[in-house]
Motif scaffolding. Structure first.
Motif, PDB file in Angstrom:
ATOM      1  N   ARG A  62      -2.191   5.302   5.075  1.00  0.00           N
ATOM      2  CA  ARG A  62      -1.547   6.184   5.955  1.00  0.00           C
ATOM      3  C   ARG A  62      -2.656   7.971   4.937  1.00  0.00           C
ATOM      4  N   GLY A  74       0.466   7.416  10.993  1.00  0.00           N
ATOM      5  CA  GLY A  74       1.063   6.885  10.766  1.00  0.00           C
ATOM      6  C   GLY A  74       1.984   5.791  12.354  1.00  0.00           C
ATOM      7  N   LYS A  95       2.343   1.890  11.837  1.00  0.00           N
ATOM      8  CA  LYS A  95       3.699   0.695  12.185  1.00  0.00           C
ATOM      9  C   LYS A  95       3.729  -0.397  13.072  1.00  0.00           C
ATOM     10  N   ASN A 123       8.851   3.358   8.525  1.00  0.00           N
ATOM     11  CA  ASN A 123       8.668   3.991   7.795  1.00  0.00           C
ATOM     12  C   ASN A 123       8.107   5.056   6.786  1.00  0.00           C
ATOM     13  N   VAL A 124       6.711   4.449   7.486  1.00  0.00           N
ATOM     14  CA  VAL A 124       5.374   5.071   6.273  1.00  0.00           C
ATOM     15  C   VAL A 124       5.272   6.340   5.790  1.00  0.00           C
ATOM     16  N   GLU A 125       5.368   7.148   4.731  1.00  0.00           N
ATOM     17  CA  GLU A 125       4.802   8.430   4.227  1.00  0.00           C
ATOM     18  C   GLU A 125       3.426   8.341   3.719  1.00  0.00           C
ATOM     19  N   SER A 143       0.979   6.325   1.391  1.00  0.00           N
ATOM     20  CA  SER A 143       1.664   4.968   1.039  1.00  0.00           C
ATOM     21  C   SER A 143       0.407   4.474   1.298  1.00  0.00           C
ATOM     22  N   THR A 162       0.355   0.497   3.165  1.00  0.00           N
ATOM     23  CA  THR A 162       1.178  -0.848   3.205  1.00  0.00           C
ATOM     24  C   THR A 162       0.413  -1.611   3.480  1.00  0.00           C
ATOM     25  N   MET A 178       5.102  -2.154   1.905  1.00  0.00           N
ATOM     26  CA  MET A 178       5.162  -1.743   3.332  1.00  0.00           C
ATOM     27  C   MET A 178       5.511   0.202   2.464  1.00  0.00           C
ATOM     28  N   GLY A 179       4.797   1.039   3.239  1.00  0.00           N
ATOM     29  CA  GLY A 179       5.182   2.484   2.910  1.00  0.00           C
ATOM     30  C   GLY A 179       4.681   2.803   1.424  1.00  0.00           C
ATOM     31  N   ASP A 180       4.177   1.882   0.614  1.00  0.00           N
ATOM     32  CA  ASP A 180       4.404   2.310  -0.817  1.00  0.00           C
ATOM     33  C   ASP A 180       2.974   2.932  -1.725  1.00  0.00           C
ATOM     34  N   THR A 181       4.512   4.136  -2.289  1.00  0.00           N
ATOM     35  CA  THR A 181       3.544   4.511  -2.694  1.00  0.00           C
ATOM     36  C   THR A 181       3.337   5.026  -4.772  1.00  0.00           C
TER      37      THR A 181
END
Length: 232
Positions: free
Chosen positions: A8, A157, A161, A179-181, A184, A186, A200-203
């Protein structure tokens, strides 16, 4: 089959202002978003990337710039409008706080498959175009770079999703559970049998997302009964 890293875009000026940007031109990363984009390049150190693809919108292209600057062998990203933001129609450019009072807001939240934005597209249409694009690109990367290749796509986003919901076999009505910041990652590995959602949504750290050697304990495309042992 290849592994897709879905990024994202970093935090944008519209995110900060609480505005639904959609396809509004000129929406760029804010200061925090630029820091996030710079950090992304470091988080992916050691992960070979064969192909970059991006939404054509500025905030996505800006997110990939630091990564590309550090990898002179990686071509400029291919721009694919199918990975662009949802066409929100008359909702575009309006404050989210104001949109939350619209009757359609509850449909978007609770019954996404029935939601269509006035003058724009439906979330079903969004899902169809984005999932089609990802799967077509995945096949192209496999042919050109091999089944162990890793490729990256920067998008938005709701797009991410929708792709995750498809990978998990979720009905579109459930995609708001995802949820994806900003900035982040995925990660999805597609196989002939099924997609595997790796992150998923890994920061955080992403170094384990490089190519994985063939396994003797399970055929390619099968899940390891009892759980995977990781990459070490």
């Amino acid at each position: 089959m290849p592994t897709l890293l879905l990024v994202r875009h970093g935090r944008s000026t519209a995110n900060t202002a609480g505005i639904l940007a959609g396809w509004t031109p000129g929406v760029e990363l804010d200061d925090t978003g630029r820091v996030q984009a710079a950090a992304l390049a470091g988080r992916l150190t050691g992960v070979p990337i064969a192909q970059a693809v991006s939404s054509p919108l500025e905030r996505c292209r800006q997110t990939l710039e630091p990564l590309l600057a550090g990898r002179p062998g990686l071509s400029r990203p291919a721009l694919d409008e199918r990975l662009g933001e949802c066409h929100y129609g008359e909702w575009t450019g309006r404050p989210l706080a104001e949109l939350a009072t619209e009757p359609l807001w509850r449909t978007v939240q609770d019954h996404a498959a029935a939601a269509a934005f006035p003058g724009g597209e439906s979330l079903r249409e969004l899902s169809h175009r984005t999932v089609t694009a990802v799967r077509e690109w995945n096949e192209k990367v496999a042919v050109e770079h091999g089944d162990d290749a890793v490729w990256i796509a920067c998008s938005h986003g709701d797009v991410i999703k929708a792709v995750v919901a498809d990978a998990l076999g979720l009905h579109l009505d459930h995609f708001q559970r995802i949820n994806v910041e900003p900035c982040s990652v995925t990660a999805i590995r597609y196989t002939p049998q099924r997609p595997f959602l790796l992150r998923m949504g890994d920061t955080g750290d992403l170094s384990s997302l490089g190519p994985r050697p063939g396994r003797a304990d399970a055929p390619a495309g099968d899940a390891v009964v009892g759980g995977d042992t990781g990459t070490s």
